[in-house]
Scaffold this motif. Structure first.
Motif, PDB file in Angstrom:
ATOM      1  N   TYR A  43       0.832  -1.207   0.000  1.00  0.00           N
ATOM      2  CA  TYR A  43       0.000   0.000   0.000  1.00  0.00           C
ATOM      3  C   TYR A  43       0.868   1.259   0.000  1.00  0.00           C
ATOM      4  CZ  TYR A  43      -4.874  -1.419   0.189  1.00  0.00           C
ATOM      5  OH  TYR A  43      -6.124  -1.863  -0.148  1.00  0.00           O
ATOM      6  N   ALA A  44       1.939   1.239   0.772  1.00  0.00           N
ATOM      7  CA  ALA A  44       2.842   2.392   0.791  1.00  0.00           C
ATOM      8  C   ALA A  44       3.408   2.636  -0.601  1.00  0.00           C
ATOM      9  CB  ALA A  44       3.962   2.161   1.797  1.00  0.00           C
ATOM     10  N   GLY A  50       1.528   6.696  -7.081  1.00  0.00           N
ATOM     11  CA  GLY A  50       0.361   7.378  -7.622  1.00  0.00           C
ATOM     12  C   GLY A  50      -0.767   6.475  -8.064  1.00  0.00           C
ATOM     13  N   LEU A  51      -0.697   5.181  -7.730  1.00  0.00           N
ATOM     14  CA  LEU A  51      -1.750   4.271  -8.186  1.00  0.00           C
ATOM     15  C   LEU A  51      -3.030   4.393  -7.364  1.00  0.00           C
ATOM     16  CD1 LEU A  51       0.538   3.243  -9.923  1.00  0.00           C
ATOM     17  CD2 LEU A  51      -0.230   0.914  -9.490  1.00  0.00           C
ATOM     18  N   ILE A  52      -2.926   4.923  -6.157  1.00  0.00           N
ATOM     19  CA  ILE A  52      -4.123   5.152  -5.347  1.00  0.00           C
ATOM     20  C   ILE A  52      -5.023   6.197  -6.014  1.00  0.00           C
ATOM     21  CG2 ILE A  52      -4.924   6.143  -3.154  1.00  0.00           C
ATOM     22  CD1 ILE A  52      -3.992   3.281  -2.856  1.00  0.00           C
ATOM     23  N   ALA A  87      -7.370  -6.205  -3.242  1.00  0.00           N
ATOM     24  CA  ALA A  87      -7.564  -5.089  -2.316  1.00  0.00           C
ATOM     25  C   ALA A  87      -7.558  -3.763  -3.067  1.00  0.00           C
ATOM     26  CB  ALA A  87      -6.481  -5.106  -1.240  1.00  0.00           C
ATOM     27  N   LEU A  88      -6.623  -3.604  -4.002  1.00  0.00           N
ATOM     28  CA  LEU A  88      -6.555  -2.361  -4.775  1.00  0.00           C
ATOM     29  C   LEU A  88      -7.795  -2.184  -5.640  1.00  0.00           C
ATOM     30  CD1 LEU A  88      -5.029   0.170  -5.631  1.00  0.00           C
ATOM     31  CD2 LEU A  88      -3.848  -1.225  -7.364  1.00  0.00           C
ATOM     32  N   VAL A 125      -7.381   5.941   1.510  1.00  0.00           N
ATOM     33  CA  VAL A 125      -7.778   4.651   0.950  1.00  0.00           C
ATOM     34  C   VAL A 125      -9.257   4.441   1.243  1.00  0.00           C
ATOM     35  CG1 VAL A 125      -7.490   2.144   1.091  1.00  0.00           C
ATOM     36  CG2 VAL A 125      -5.486   3.649   1.143  1.00  0.00           C
ATOM     37  N   LEU A 126     -10.012   4.144   0.186  1.00  0.00           N
ATOM     38  CA  LEU A 126     -11.445   3.902   0.298  1.00  0.00           C
ATOM     39  C   LEU A 126     -11.708   2.405   0.382  1.00  0.00           C
ATOM     40  CD1 LEU A 126     -12.695   6.396  -2.449  1.00  0.00           C
ATOM     41  CD2 LEU A 126     -12.129   6.860  -0.058  1.00  0.00           C
TER      42      LEU A 126
END
Length: 383
Positions: A43-44, A50-52, A87-88, A125-126
């Protein structure tokens, strides 16, 4: 033409970034799987790269990737680590939905823009409460002065340990009618608890824990949508049309990676007609999964969410499920006894791909929905 070039460049850049991260995620995947360890480090990296915010419009500071490009991103990452991909995907579809509204429903911009900007500026993060908040809804919303008091337990909340906002809902029984209220829940609220419940056969690193909400107050003006419980609503037609091509890109990526592992193992052995037949059936199943995934994406790109797009997307979802699972099964058969060893990493993909069975619409419901559409029967309560 410029728009086309920009979109192609965006997709290419996102693709390369995903490939770079995938190498790192692949190296960590075994540890996450063996130890039921959440993918914190991944996640970090997703935030740093920038993928979030990849799906947030460029005008709001995001990557500007469309659904097709986001599907490719998720496919690549899932090929390296299914847990990270899944998860993503849950965060990504919760970004892609307000982004679609920003692009195609101009009156909605003031409502969705603050959330999209937070994804960029704060890297929040949603979370999706998934099956807990499908058409029927779950949890209770008690009417109090100025809002509602929420009590609920949400299951399959992928990415829960890293989440900032849970996009969820609860059922109000005001006026003798069940109504689902939609709202967001800050994970930092004292009334919200992430339970350590995720011990599973596959997708072990997703952190898809149960989340309890115990008496959280949600103000009236923080509820953007109310809908009848237990029937399709135009908002859910939009949500499902956009979400499922993204989620099922994950399973396609797992199937593709299983195929590559099996081919590499088989190539080191003597080739016979039986081996060729298994490889051929495997590639045929994979081709079918790819075609079905493309069919789903094309339904999104019509930009007309409806009962018809739901039918197309869910037919595609069913075909990706069946053919992705079949691809991995045949990959195991092609690799032979070697596939049974953890070190080959095929058995992890075999376990992870099973999760494709459990998202809505599951096969019997999907068949009923498609049949009702074909026979021009009501579909409002088929979910």
């Amino acid at each position: 033409m410029n728009k086309f070039i920009d979109r192609a460049k965006t997709a290419a850049n996102l693709n390369e970034t995903a490939k770079t991260l995938a190498k790192t995620f692949a190296a960590r995947a075994v540890d996450h799987d063996d130890n039921d360890r959440f993918i914190y480090a991944n996640y970090a990296d997703l935030k740093s790269a920038g993928l979030i915010s990849a799906g947030v419009p460029v005008e709001l500071g995001g990557g500007g990737a469309d659904v097709r490009a986001l599907c490719d991103m998720l496919r690549i990452i899932a090929g390296a680590c299914g847990s990270t991909g899944l998860a993503l995907s849950m965060h990504t579809h919760q970004v892609a939905i307000p982004a679609w509204r920003w692009h195609h429903q101009e009156p909605s911009r003031p409502m969705v823009e603050p959330l999209l900007r937070r994804v960029v500026d704060e890297k929040i993060v949603l979370l999706s409460s998934g099956g807990s908040d499908w058409i029927g809804g779950s949890g209770t919303a008690e009417k109090v002065d100025g809002g509602y008091r929420i009590t609920a337990r949400k299951v399959f909340s992928s990415g829960a340990p890293a989440g900032d906002l849970l996009m969820t809902g609860a059922i109000s029984a005001e006026h003798g009618k069940k109504t689902v209220l939609h709202f967001s829940v800050p994970l930092s609220a004292p009334e919200v608890t992430v339970l350590d419940t995720w011990r599973t056969m596959g997708m072990r690193g997703t952190g898809s824990h149960d989340i309890t909400i115990d008496g959280l107050f949600v103000a009236d003006d923080k509820i953007p949508l109310k809908r009848a419980a237990g029937e399709w609503h135009p908002a859910f037609q939009m949500i499902a049309t956009i979400a499922f091509p993204l989620i099922y890109s994950v399973y396609l990526g797992i199937a593709e990676s299983a195929r590559e592992i099996a081919i590499d193992i088989a190539a080191k052995k003597p080739i016979c007609s039986r081996t060729q037949s298994i490889a051929g059936r495997m590639d045929t199943a994979l081709a079918a999964a790819r075609m079905a995934q493309t069919f789903m994406i094309e339904a999104v790109e019509r930009n007309e969410p409806s009962a018809e797009t739901i039918n197309d997307v869910m037919i595609g979802r069913r075909l990706v499920e069946e053919n992705a699972i079949r691809t991995v099964e045949l990959a195991m058969e092609l690799a032979g006894g070697a596939s049974f060893y953890r070190k080959t990493e095929l058995e992890r993909r075999f376990r992870d791909i099973q999760a494709a069975r459990y998202h809505p619409l599951q096969k019997e419901v999907q068949a009923e929905y498609a049949g009702a559409m074909a026979l021009r029967q009501p579909i409002d309560q088929i979910f």
